[in-house]
Write a protein that holds these residues in place. Structure first.
Motif, short mmCIF file in Angstrom:
data_model
loop_
_atom_site.label_atom_id
_atom_site.label_comp_id
_atom_site.label_asym_id
_atom_site.label_seq_id
_atom_site.Cartn_x
_atom_site.Cartn_y
_atom_site.Cartn_z
N UNK A 218 0.83 -1.20 0.00
CA UNK A 218 0.00 0.00 0.00
C UNK A 218 0.87 1.26 0.00
N UNK A 219 0.49 2.23 -0.81
CA UNK A 219 1.18 3.53 -0.84
C UNK A 219 0.12 4.59 -0.55
N UNK A 220 0.35 5.37 0.49
CA UNK A 220 -0.62 6.38 0.93
C UNK A 220 -0.01 7.76 0.86
N UNK A 221 -0.83 8.75 0.55
CA UNK A 221 -0.34 10.12 0.49
C UNK A 221 -0.58 10.80 1.83
N UNK A 222 0.46 11.50 2.30
CA UNK A 222 0.36 12.23 3.54
C UNK A 222 -0.18 13.64 3.34
N UNK A 223 -0.06 14.44 4.38
CA UNK A 223 -0.55 15.82 4.35
C UNK A 223 0.21 16.64 3.32
N UNK A 224 -0.45 17.67 2.82
CA UNK A 224 0.17 18.54 1.81
C UNK A 224 1.07 19.60 2.42
N UNK B 272 -3.79 20.42 16.44
CA UNK B 272 -4.75 20.15 15.37
C UNK B 272 -4.14 19.23 14.31
N UNK B 273 -4.64 18.00 14.20
CA UNK B 273 -4.07 17.07 13.22
C UNK B 273 -4.55 17.37 11.80
N UNK B 274 -3.83 16.84 10.83
CA UNK B 274 -4.28 16.82 9.43
C UNK B 274 -4.60 15.36 9.11
N UNK B 275 -5.88 15.00 8.99
CA UNK B 275 -6.27 13.60 8.83
C UNK B 275 -6.09 13.08 7.40
N UNK B 276 -4.84 12.99 6.97
CA UNK B 276 -4.53 12.48 5.62
C UNK B 276 -4.70 10.97 5.57
N UNK B 277 -4.69 10.43 4.34
CA UNK B 277 -4.72 8.97 4.19
C UNK B 277 -3.52 8.34 4.88
N UNK C 120 4.94 15.28 10.01
CA UNK C 120 3.55 15.75 10.06
C UNK C 120 2.56 14.60 10.22
N UNK C 121 2.71 13.55 9.43
CA UNK C 121 1.71 12.48 9.42
C UNK C 121 1.77 11.62 10.68
N UNK C 122 2.97 11.42 11.22
CA UNK C 122 3.09 10.68 12.48
C UNK C 122 2.50 11.51 13.62
N UNK C 123 2.80 12.80 13.64
CA UNK C 123 2.22 13.67 14.66
C UNK C 123 0.70 13.70 14.56
N UNK C 124 0.19 13.79 13.34
CA UNK C 124 -1.27 13.78 13.15
C UNK C 124 -1.88 12.48 13.64
N UNK C 125 -1.21 11.36 13.37
CA UNK C 125 -1.70 10.06 13.85
C UNK C 125 -1.77 10.04 15.37
N UNK C 126 -0.76 10.59 16.04
CA UNK C 126 -0.76 10.64 17.50
C UNK C 126 -1.87 11.55 18.02
N UNK C 127 -2.13 12.65 17.34
CA UNK C 127 -3.20 13.55 17.76
C UNK C 127 -4.57 12.94 17.50
#
Length: 306
Positions: A85-91, A99-104, A129-136
């Motif tokens: 699987x390949x997922x795109x993170x936050x822009x 405040x998280x960015x709920x990217x794929x 960014x995406x790891x921090x968002x996941x934690x939030x």
């Protein structure tokens, strides 16, 4: 899938997500290929990250997509299309530390972390960014993940560093969290130096992927020399700094090449503010550069050499 005359015992494998800003420059692709060729890594997916403060020709909000496309290209050249699987993170980076960015990509990290009780390792080569968002999004994953981050300037003072610059807020989220964190600061990841002649000899002859890895680096080296007004790049040398995530995961357990320190806070100028009430993190002071680079060259030759 691979041509090795050895197997890694199942109980020695680790569950891993690779997080890469794969089109930011030219070493990211090398690290991605190395992760994919390493049988100790049970790779569950790849998250493509942004480099929005250095957008180049991709536009401020187009860098994560550029990384995503580059991941797919590297996998295709390795004969691995659709294998992971390949997922795109936050822009872009976080607006603040709450405040998280709920990217794929962030959602995938949460889902994979909660799937099993064994630790999920996340190899981060870029902004976090995406790891921090996941934690939030789901703080419970902190006890289930190990974050390996290539980023931050040298200790004890800190200062400017590229990956940290991309999202200081996100770095503070992971530093103040309860998640296990292994930090590889700039003075350590800069140890992974190579010459272009070495890459021409050891990488370029290794199939379509070797040819691409070498040629895209040479092209970026030329582009960067006329784009960036600094001593970097050096002309005939390059740093494969993102290989450091492989280095720390392949290291002999008996070797202690890091210090345990209380995680600092990071100010707007990227300096470390010590004396925080955070848990301790690993901060690496050296890495197995020879073992890691030779392992990469050997795996590339075994699997893609003539």
């Amino acid at each position: 899938m691979w041509k090795y005359d050895f197997e890694v015992p199942e109980n020695k494998k680790i569950r891993l997500i690779v997080h890469t800003d794969c089109k930011n420059e030219a070493d990211d692709q090398y690290a991605l290929a190395h992760h994919l060729m390493t049988p100790r890594f049970d790779i569950r997916g790849i998250v493509a990250g942004h480099f929005w403060k250095n957008p180049q020709e991709y536009g401020e909000l187009g860098t994560a997509k550029a990384s995503y496309d580059e991941v797919l290209k590297v996998m295709d050249l390795m004969g691995l299309a659709n294998q992971y699987p390949v997922l795109m993170g936050a822009q872009r980076g976080l607006e603040d530390e709450t405040t998280p960015i709920p990217s794929d990509g962030a959602k995938f990290i949460v889902e994979e972390a909660m799937k099993e009780d064994t630790p999920l390792y996340i190899a981060c080569q870029g902004a976090v960014t995406d790891v921090a968002s996941a934690l939030l999004l789901k703080p419970e994953i902190a006890e289930r993940i190990v974050i390996i981050w290539i980023g931050g300037a040298s200790y004890p003072d800190g200062g400017f560093e590229f990956n940290l610059m991309m999202d200081i807020n996100a770095a503070n989220v992971i530093f103040s969290s309860k998640a296990e964190l292994w930090q590889v600061p700039m003075d350590v990841y800069k140890q992974f130096g190579v010459s272009l002649a070495e890459l021409q000899l050891k990488v370029k002859p290794c199939g379509e992927i070797g040819k691409y890895l070498f040629e895209q680096l040479v092209q970026f080296n030329k582009k960067a020399a006329t784009t960036f007004e600094s001593v970097w790049p050096h002309g005939e040398l390059w740093g494969l700094g993102d290989q450091a995530t492989i280095a720390v995961l392949m290291e002999e357990l008996e070797k202690v090449s890091y210090d345990m320190i209380k995680a600092p806070h990071i100010d707007k100028d990227m300096h470390y503010i010590h004396g925080q009430e955070n848990r301790e993190i690993r901060v690496y002071r050296t890495a197995e550069t020879r073992l890691t680079l030779e392992d990469f060259f050997a795996k590339l030759m075994i699997n893609f050499g003539a």
